[in-house]
Design a protein around this motif. Structure first.
Motif, PDB file in Angstrom:
ATOM      1  N   ILE A   8     -18.764 -33.819  38.617  1.00  0.00           N
ATOM      2  CA  ILE A   8     -19.297 -35.122  38.216  1.00  0.00           C
ATOM      3  C   ILE A   8     -20.812 -35.002  38.224  1.00  0.00           C
ATOM      4  O   ILE A   8     -21.393 -34.561  39.223  1.00  0.00           O
ATOM      5  N   ARG A   9     -21.418 -35.386  37.115  1.00  0.00           N
ATOM      6  CA  ARG A   9     -22.879 -35.340  37.069  1.00  0.00           C
ATOM      7  C   ARG A   9     -23.423 -36.431  36.155  1.00  0.00           C
ATOM      8  O   ARG A   9     -22.728 -36.875  35.238  1.00  0.00           O
ATOM      9  N   LEU A  59     -22.146 -41.481  34.348  1.00  0.00           N
ATOM     10  CA  LEU A  59     -21.689 -40.260  34.993  1.00  0.00           C
ATOM     11  C   LEU A  59     -20.617 -39.640  34.113  1.00  0.00           C
ATOM     12  O   LEU A  59     -19.755 -40.343  33.590  1.00  0.00           O
ATOM     13  N   GLY A  60     -20.674 -38.338  33.978  1.00  0.00           N
ATOM     14  CA  GLY A  60     -19.656 -37.616  33.235  1.00  0.00           C
ATOM     15  C   GLY A  60     -18.795 -36.799  34.173  1.00  0.00           C
ATOM     16  O   GLY A  60     -19.275 -36.296  35.195  1.00  0.00           O
ATOM     17  N   LEU A  61     -17.530 -36.678  33.838  1.00  0.00           N
ATOM     18  CA  LEU A  61     -16.596 -35.804  34.543  1.00  0.00           C
ATOM     19  C   LEU A  61     -16.396 -34.598  33.638  1.00  0.00           C
ATOM     20  O   LEU A  61     -15.960 -34.756  32.487  1.00  0.00           O
ATOM     21  N   ASP A 103      -9.496 -36.765  40.737  1.00  0.00           N
ATOM     22  CA  ASP A 103     -10.787 -36.760  40.052  1.00  0.00           C
ATOM     23  C   ASP A 103     -11.200 -38.144  39.556  1.00  0.00           C
ATOM     24  O   ASP A 103     -12.380 -38.471  39.565  1.00  0.00           O
ATOM     25  N   GLY A 104     -10.250 -38.973  39.144  1.00  0.00           N
ATOM     26  CA  GLY A 104     -10.585 -40.342  38.761  1.00  0.00           C
ATOM     27  C   GLY A 104     -11.143 -41.118  39.939  1.00  0.00           C
ATOM     28  O   GLY A 104     -12.135 -41.843  39.825  1.00  0.00           O
ATOM     29  N   LEU A 105     -10.519 -40.955  41.098  1.00  0.00           N
ATOM     30  CA  LEU A 105     -11.002 -41.597  42.318  1.00  0.00           C
ATOM     31  C   LEU A 105     -12.383 -41.060  42.693  1.00  0.00           C
ATOM     32  O   LEU A 105     -13.271 -41.821  43.094  1.00  0.00           O
ATOM     33  N   ARG A 106     -12.571 -39.765  42.552  1.00  0.00           N
ATOM     34  CA  ARG A 106     -13.896 -39.175  42.822  1.00  0.00           C
ATOM     35  C   ARG A 106     -14.952 -39.776  41.895  1.00  0.00           C
ATOM     36  O   ARG A 106     -16.086 -40.039  42.325  1.00  0.00           O
TER      37      ARG A 106
END
Length: 153
Positions: A8-9, A59-61, A103-106
């Motif tokens: 995530i950035r 933010l992008g995953l 990852d969605g939760l992150r």
């Protein structure tokens, strides 16, 4: 099979709008309640202006260099509670192929952390009724703030 490590950035609107087009289309097809009216046409200039003002939190995953999810939020003072800085969700989506882990939760937690770092007092998410996201938010400590209704003319 080795589990993928997703990162995530932060990402600027000028970077994510073109890269996110397939995701935006999938997002629209999955969740849009009025698809004939709501055609995909992101207002690039407005997103970029919000970025320039420092009020857009994007933010992008990423799976390597591939954008597989995003969280886009506007952080600004509430119009009638002027001292309250609110992070209001514009977009949240993770490609269905990447929803099998946490990852969605992150991505949600990273959004909360970034909003808090920018001084936000509150995060507001939009969730369609009876979706997994709608069911998740109360478990994360969120409560209903408002209920929104729409009517197409």
């Amino acid at each position: 099979m080795k589990a993928r490590s997703l990162e995530i950035r932060p990402i600027l609107a000028s970077q994510w709008i073109d890269r996110a087009w397939p995701l935006l289309e999938a997002h629209r097809h999955e969740l849009t309640t009025n698809p004939d009216l709501m055609q995909l046409e992101p207002r690039r200039g407005l997103y970029e202006a919000l970025d320039a003002r420092g009020v857009l939190l994007s933010l992008g995953l990423f799976d390597g260099d591939e954008l597989v999810g995003y969280s886009v939020n506007i952080i600004d003072h509430n119009l009638h509670y002027g001292s309250v800085l609110v992070s209001q969700n514009d977009l949240l989506f993770v490609h269905p192929d990447y929803r099998h882990g946490r990852d969605g939760l992150r991505l949600i937690k990273a959004t909360e952390d970034a909003a808090r770092e920018r001084g936000a007092h509150m995060v507001i998410w939009h969730a369609k009724p009876d979706t997994s996201f709608d069911a998740l938010l109360p478990r994360l400590g969120y409560r209903v703030q408002d209920v929104m209704y729409s009517r197409v003319f």
